[in-house]
Write a protein that holds these residues in place. Structure first.
Motif, short mmCIF file in Angstrom:
data_model
loop_
_atom_site.label_atom_id
_atom_site.label_comp_id
_atom_site.label_asym_id
_atom_site.label_seq_id
_atom_site.Cartn_x
_atom_site.Cartn_y
_atom_site.Cartn_z
N ARG A 142 -4.43 8.99 11.52
CA ARG A 142 -3.94 8.13 10.43
C ARG A 142 -3.51 8.97 9.25
N TYR A 143 -2.75 8.33 8.37
CA TYR A 143 -2.34 8.93 7.11
C TYR A 143 -3.05 8.22 5.96
N SER A 144 -3.37 8.97 4.93
CA SER A 144 -3.66 8.39 3.62
C SER A 144 -2.44 8.69 2.77
N ILE A 145 -1.92 7.69 2.07
CA ILE A 145 -0.65 7.88 1.35
C ILE A 145 -0.80 7.54 -0.12
N ALA A 146 -0.08 8.29 -0.94
CA ALA A 146 -0.12 8.12 -2.39
C ALA A 146 1.25 7.71 -2.91
N MET A 147 1.21 7.01 -4.06
CA MET A 147 2.45 6.59 -4.72
C MET A 147 2.45 6.95 -6.20
N SER A 148 1.51 7.80 -6.62
CA SER A 148 1.37 8.12 -8.04
C SER A 148 0.76 9.50 -8.18
N ARG A 287 8.49 5.37 14.37
CA ARG A 287 8.44 3.93 14.64
C ARG A 287 7.02 3.39 14.76
N LYS A 288 6.04 4.28 14.73
CA LYS A 288 4.66 3.83 14.81
C LYS A 288 3.79 4.75 13.97
N TRP A 289 3.19 4.20 12.92
CA TRP A 289 2.25 4.96 12.09
C TRP A 289 1.36 3.98 11.34
N ALA A 290 0.25 4.51 10.86
CA ALA A 290 -0.73 3.67 10.16
C ALA A 290 -1.28 4.45 8.98
N ALA A 291 -1.38 3.80 7.83
CA ALA A 291 -1.77 4.50 6.61
C ALA A 291 -2.71 3.67 5.75
N THR A 292 -3.75 4.32 5.30
CA THR A 292 -4.64 3.74 4.29
C THR A 292 -4.25 4.27 2.92
N GLY A 298 -6.42 0.06 -2.67
CA GLY A 298 -4.97 0.05 -2.68
C GLY A 298 -4.44 -0.73 -1.49
N THR A 299 -3.27 -0.34 -1.01
CA THR A 299 -2.56 -1.12 0.01
C THR A 299 -2.50 -0.36 1.33
N THR A 300 -2.98 -0.99 2.37
CA THR A 300 -2.88 -0.46 3.73
C THR A 300 -1.54 -0.88 4.33
N VAL A 301 -0.89 0.04 5.04
CA VAL A 301 0.42 -0.23 5.63
C VAL A 301 0.43 0.28 7.07
N ARG A 302 0.99 -0.53 7.96
CA ARG A 302 1.21 -0.09 9.34
C ARG A 302 2.63 -0.44 9.78
N ARG A 303 3.25 0.46 10.53
CA ARG A 303 4.49 0.13 11.20
C ARG A 303 4.16 -0.01 12.68
N ILE A 304 4.57 -1.13 13.23
CA ILE A 304 4.19 -1.49 14.59
C ILE A 304 5.43 -1.59 15.46
N ARG A 311 7.71 -4.15 13.28
CA ARG A 311 7.13 -4.98 12.23
C ARG A 311 6.41 -4.07 11.24
N ILE A 312 6.22 -4.56 10.03
CA ILE A 312 5.40 -3.89 9.02
C ILE A 312 4.23 -4.81 8.67
N LEU A 313 3.04 -4.23 8.63
CA LEU A 313 1.86 -4.94 8.15
C LEU A 313 1.51 -4.42 6.77
N ILE A 314 1.23 -5.36 5.86
CA ILE A 314 0.78 -5.04 4.51
C ILE A 314 -0.58 -5.69 4.31
N ARG A 315 -1.59 -4.88 3.93
CA ARG A 315 -2.89 -5.47 3.61
C ARG A 315 -3.28 -5.08 2.20
N SER A 316 -3.58 -6.10 1.37
CA SER A 316 -3.98 -5.87 -0.01
C SER A 316 -4.58 -7.16 -0.53
N ARG A 317 -5.24 -7.05 -1.71
CA ARG A 317 -5.89 -8.16 -2.40
C ARG A 317 -7.28 -8.42 -1.81
N TYR A 318 -8.24 -8.57 -2.72
CA TYR A 318 -9.62 -8.85 -2.34
C TYR A 318 -10.13 -10.01 -3.18
#
Length: 448
Positions: A142-148, A287-292, A298-304, A311-318
């Motif tokens: 898996r990847y951990s990804i940053a945006m800042s 075409r296939k990766w998964a990132a926390t 923050g936001t978890t993202v997967r490309r499936i 498809r793209i999965l977005i997971r966020s909000r608690y």
């Protein structure tokens, strides 16, 4: 719950599904196992057919193939919280918090790794024995990804900690992570190779289908109560009953519904959305990766890669929900946030809509330990996942099975060293505090 001299435990509520998981919706139909409709005998009864319950059943079968095990799932396997999971069986903690990396934090790190790699070992064995393909079970990392800049600093610090522990990993700069994700929004990434990526609903379905007799699975069979009966326990369901010597509670937050761990579990939901299929040519990268996310909450993202498209999965909000259920309005509200996060990360996919939205329940404890152990004579809990449900719940189910049979292992040793969940403040202080804390953590995550 009523609890008297006869030790009677009655469920005050039953699990409810929180939206339709995209993982379930994109699978072919499956015929559930029949509900229990008679009185039966078992050596061990397991309440809950998710990661913890299924793992407990498989571990019991490994240790004693003659053991009569009855596994009860209130709904349909894969359609509960396990099938709402993001699909990471993670082998490494997200971070080690100690700046100086003291001996205590190093020990906690190694214990956490042992738990999570025990879960991966069981899952890998099931995948190998049953020929599961990469669409279901993929040890791709898996990847951990940053945006800042803050996220970048966090990944750099985490990389230093992993290096001290001798853990393989790789830091990626902006162009490198863009080559993976196809998005210029990400500023850096950290790749760790040990994580397994699963299609969670397919995984739990398959783990259920490969159970071996005399393990028996009963779906659409909620346990309504259990009570002391002789040297064992009598469990009652809507149309049947089971006399069992021992019980494993593998129903996470719903252990509290039977009266256990009261004021010790925080019931938190997280939310996900999955896009409709899109032409893979519209988005570069793999075409296939998964990132926390680089930062907590923050936001978890997967490309499936689904074969016919991506498809793209977005997971966020608690959200904190002490009643262990959420409304459709809460799912829609989280979905609006997902839409904005998706648009920010993937502008090349403008016009691609979300097809599925859902929520999934977690059970957290204030001191971040599982709700685990023998809680009544012959009743063992494997609950309180504290997030990372696929990893932590699998490990807890395995350890509970080993405890039931008196089997000693490193895994049991780790659980035996953990503290018990601490008591939460009285209401309404818990609700106020939990909501403020979740909002603050999400604010801290910022653009991540």
């Amino acid at each position: 719950m009523s609890r008297g001299a006869k030790n009677v435990f009655v469920a005050s509520r039953l699990p409810k599904r929180a939206g339709v998981s995209g993982w379930v919706a994109t699978l072919p139909p499956r015929r559930p196992r029949p509900a229990l409709s008679e009185a039966i005998l078992a050596d061990v009864a397991i309440i809950g057919g998710g990661f913890a319950g299924l793992s407990a059943a498989h571990r019991l079968s490994q240790l004693d193939p003659t053991l009569r095990v009855a596994l009860f799932e209130a709904g349909i396997v894969g359609e509960g919280p396990a099938g709402a999971n993001s699909g990471f069986i993670i082998d490494l903690p997200h971070e080690v918090s100690s700046d100086d990396f003291s001996g205590e934090s190093e020990g906690k790190f190694r214990d956490s790794v042992l738990l999570q790699r025990s879960a991966i070992a069981l899952a890998s064995q099931l995948a190998s024995e049953n020929g599961w393909g990469e669409a279901l079970f993929d040890p791709c990392g898996r990847y951990s990804i940053a945006m800042s800049e803050e996220g970048d600093r966090h990944l750099e610090a985490y990389s230093q900690q992993l290096s001290k522990m001798g853990e393989a990993h790789r830091l990626l700069k902006g162009k490198e992570i863009e080559a993976v994700t196809g998005s210029k929004a990400f500023t850096s990434g950290l790749f760790s190779p040990g994580t397994v990526i699963i299609q969670p609903a397919a995984y739990v379905r398959s783990a259920a289908e490969c159970l071996k007799a005399p393990v028996r699975l009963y779906e659409r069979t909620p346990v309504l109560s259990f009570e002391r009966s002789g040297d064992g326990w009598l469990l009652k369901t809507p149309h049947g009953s089971v006399q069992a010597a021992k019980i494993i509670l593998a129903n996470n937050g719903h252990a509290e519904s039977f009266g256990f761990f009261r004021r010790r579990l925080l019931h938190v939901f997280t939310y996900a959305s999955m896009t409709e299929e899109f032409d893979p040519a519209r988005l570069g990268g793999d075409r296939k990766w998964a990132a926390t996310p680089a930062l907590p909450m923050g936001t978890t993202v997967r490309r499936i890669n689904t074969g016919g498209g991506d498809r793209i999965l977005i997971r966020s909000r608690y959200s904190y929900n002490p009643g262990i259920e959420i409304t459709d309005a809460a799912i829609r509200s989280a979905g609006g946030l997902h839409d904005r996060k998706f648009a920010h990360r993937f502008p090349a996919l403008a016009g691609v809509g979300m097809q599925y939205r859902w929520g999934g329940a977690m059970a957290l404890t204030h001191n971040h330990v599982p709700a685990f152990g023998e809680i009544e004579r012959g009743v063992f809990a494997a609950c309180g996942c504290n997030g990372l449900g696929a990893s932590n719940s699998t490990a807890a189910g395995m350890a509970a099975a080993e405890r039931v049979l008196g089997h000693q292992s490193e895994l049991v040793g780790v659980y035996s060293r953990l503290a018990a969940p601490v008591l939460l403040p009285p209401q309404p202080l818990t609700t106020i505090g939990a909501k403020i804390h979740l909002a603050w953590r999400e604010w801290r995550a910022g653009t991540e």
